[in-house]
Structure formats: C-alpha cells, structure tokens
Design a protein around this motif. Structure first.
Motif, PDB file in Angstrom:
ATOM      1  N   LEU A   1       0.846  -1.196   0.000  1.00 29.89           N
ATOM      2  CA  LEU A   1       0.000   0.000   0.000  1.00 29.89           C
ATOM      3  C   LEU A   1       0.884   1.250   0.000  1.00 29.89           C
ATOM      4  O   LEU A   1       2.064   1.195   0.346  1.00 29.89           O
ATOM      5  CB  LEU A   1      -0.896   0.013   1.241  1.00 29.89           C
TER       6      LEU A   1
ATOM      7  N   ASP B   1      -3.494   5.164   0.099  1.00 27.00           N
ATOM      8  CA  ASP B   1      -4.374   4.054   0.484  1.00 27.00           C
ATOM      9  C   ASP B   1      -4.736   4.110   1.967  1.00 27.00           C
ATOM     10  O   ASP B   1      -5.617   3.380   2.418  1.00 27.00           O
ATOM     11  CB  ASP B   1      -3.704   2.725   0.118  1.00 27.00           C
TER      12      ASP B   1
ATOM     13  N   GLN C   1      -7.515   1.246   4.749  1.00 31.71           N
ATOM     14  CA  GLN C   1      -6.406   0.429   4.237  1.00 31.71           C
ATOM     15  C   GLN C   1      -6.649  -1.071   4.397  1.00 31.71           C
ATOM     16  O   GLN C   1      -6.268  -1.858   3.521  1.00 31.71           O
ATOM     17  CB  GLN C   1      -5.065   0.842   4.882  1.00 31.71           C
ATOM     18  N   ASP C   2      -7.301  -1.461   5.501  1.00 34.11           N
ATOM     19  CA  ASP C   2      -7.549  -2.903   5.686  1.00 34.11           C
ATOM     20  C   ASP C   2      -8.571  -3.412   4.677  1.00 34.11           C
ATOM     21  O   ASP C   2      -8.468  -4.536   4.190  1.00 34.11           O
ATOM     22  CB  ASP C   2      -8.011  -3.188   7.112  1.00 34.11           C
TER      23      ASP C   2
ATOM     24  N   LYS D   1      -6.808  -3.696   1.331  1.00 35.95           N
ATOM     25  CA  LYS D   1      -6.009  -4.932   1.336  1.00 35.95           C
ATOM     26  C   LYS D   1      -6.926  -6.147   1.161  1.00 35.95           C
ATOM     27  O   LYS D   1      -6.628  -7.057   0.382  1.00 35.95           O
ATOM     28  CB  LYS D   1      -5.228  -5.022   2.651  1.00 35.95           C
TER      29      LYS D   1
ATOM     30  N   VAL E   1      -0.622  -9.070  -0.853  1.00 38.75           N
ATOM     31  CA  VAL E   1      -0.365  -7.725  -0.328  1.00 38.75           C
ATOM     32  C   VAL E   1       0.554  -7.855   0.886  1.00 38.75           C
ATOM     33  O   VAL E   1       0.228  -8.580   1.829  1.00 38.75           O
ATOM     34  CB  VAL E   1      -1.676  -7.016   0.070  1.00 38.75           C
TER      35      VAL E   1
ATOM     36  N   ASP F   1       2.838  -6.324   4.078  1.00 31.98           N
ATOM     37  CA  ASP F   1       3.065  -5.255   5.054  1.00 31.98           C
ATOM     38  C   ASP F   1       4.031  -5.802   6.104  1.00 31.98           C
ATOM     39  O   ASP F   1       3.637  -6.112   7.222  1.00 31.98           O
ATOM     40  CB  ASP F   1       1.745  -4.823   5.687  1.00 31.98           C
TER      41      ASP F   1
END
Ligand SMILES: [Fe+2]
Ligand SMILES: [Fe+2]
Length: 237
Positions: free
Chosen positions: A67, A71, A77-78, A81, A91, A93
């Motif tokens: 992201l 985003d 953001q979640d 994703k 994705v 992180d």
C-alpha cells in the motif's frame, strides 16, 4: 532469468479505467511477476481497490503489492487490502512472499515504508513527541525490511516499497519535499542483508534509476516518472 514487471502509483479511481486496463494487457508475454509499489488508489476508498482489481483482471502473472500513503487516507487500508487479497493478489506489510519462476525462487519483502529524510539531515529522535513518533515510524518500517530480509530464503530477493530508501531516485522533485518522500534509514538493512532489486514509487516527478550506498539497484516505478504503464527488470544469475 526472471523478469519483474513493476509499477507504482496506479491511483485507481472510478471512471479512469480504459487506458490503464489496456496498458496492462499482455504483460504475461513480457514478465513473470507484476510488483505494484503502492498508491493503488487515488483517494484511499475501498471501492477504488475494486476498480484496480478490474484493471488487473487480465494480468495472468502473480501480482504482489504494497500500500501507499493514499491508500491510508480514509482509514480504509484494511478494506483495500482485503479486496485485493480476496481477488488472489499478495499484499505485503512486513511479510515476505516467494514465487516459483522457471526453477528459481523469487522472494519479496514488502512494506509501505515512510519518510524522514536522508543522511545527516534525516529527522532525528529528538524534540517534540510528534516528531519523535515520526522518527519511530521510520524505524518500524526499516525493521520490517530487516526482519523480512533476515528470514527470506530465495534465489532473487526484491524489496518492494512505496517510499524511497535513497535520494537519487527523487531527483526532479523539489528538494523541500525529499524528507516526505523517503528515508535513508530504510537503506541500512538493505545494504547490510543484501537484495537484488529495490522498487518504490511515491515520487511522481523523480528519476527511475538509482542505487543504495551499498550498490543495490533501486528503481522508482511511479507511472508519471517512468512515462509508461510498467517497466520490466530482468534478474540474471
Ligand atoms: Fe502517488
Ligand atoms: Fe504516495
């Protein structure tokens, strides 16, 4: 040889589909994996992630993404994703992912990264709490890169970021914003632990090619910087 297609700053939004979608057509003829370096959406709306999924619908190679700051803008953001993962994309992180390509293991460490500036002029851990928290966020992101590279066993190791770990790929942007576009603290684990390629976006008016102080190639793949829908970088053993 492994061919990595890369792009950043797609900034998907409702109503801006046709050109982008055709830009990604036939990517499987040119590359083995598509890496997307954040700012997936224009305004951070989950529905824009649905648009991105539609844009990428015809891409027949594995897609790995991180992201970007856009985003995070609406706190969705979640959800963003979730939309991408549900559609079969990877994705990252702070996690790693390994893809099998033509007998090679191609490994990615991915995270958004953060700003903070470069070298002796980087943001110090000093003063008001809000600045110190910014400093700590950069450290947390650098530690995600470190942790990922420490655990990643692969023939090729790629670091996928949104923010830049070096200054060179920002050239073209106003110097006043460099500290908001990346942080050299992220280059430290890359040089210490080694990688074959670093990809980032975020600097729309930067420079495509650069290198960490330790000699790892860095590519700014923001669409406006590259002037093409994606770049393909071959990795050779
Ligand atoms: Fe962007
Ligand atoms: Fe960005």
């Amino acid at each position: 040889m492994v061919r990595i297609a890369a792009v950043g700053d797609v900034h998907a939004q409702v109503g801006a589909v046709p050109m982008l979608k055709s830009g990604f057509a036939n990517i499987a003829n040119k590359a083995d994996i598509l890496a997307i370096a954040g700012d997936l959406t224009a305004h951070g709306k989950a529905e824009e992630a649905e648009v991105l999924v539609y844009i990428l619908q015809d891409v027949k190679v594995p897609i790995v993404l991180v992201l970007g700051n856009h985003d995070y803008h609406l706190g969705e953001q979640d959800k963003i994703k979730g939309v991408l993962v549900k559609s079969g994309n990877t994705v990252l992180d702070g996690e790693t992912a390994v893809f099998d390509v033509g007998g090679y293991k191609v490994g990615f460490v991915g995270t958004k990264g953060f700003g903070g500036g470069f070298g002796i002029r980087a943001l110090p851990d000093f003063g008001e709490q809000i600045f110190r928290e910014m400093y700590r966020e950069g450290v947390r992101e650098a530690n995600k890169i470190r942790g990922g590279l420490e655990s990643l066993a692969a023939d090729f190791r790629i670091v996928l970021l949104h923010y830049s770990p070096i200054k060179d790929t920002l050239f073209g942007e106003p110097p006043e914003v460099y500290a908001f576009l990346g942080a050299s603290i992220m280059a430290e684990p890359i040089d210490k632990l080694g990688a074959d390629l670093v990809l980032h976006g975020h600097a729309h008016y930067g420079t495509e090619k650069g290198m960490t102080p330790g000699g790892v190639p860095v590519r700014n793949v923001a669409i406006p910087t590259m002037g093409r829908p994606y770049a393909v970088y071959p990795l050779i053993r």
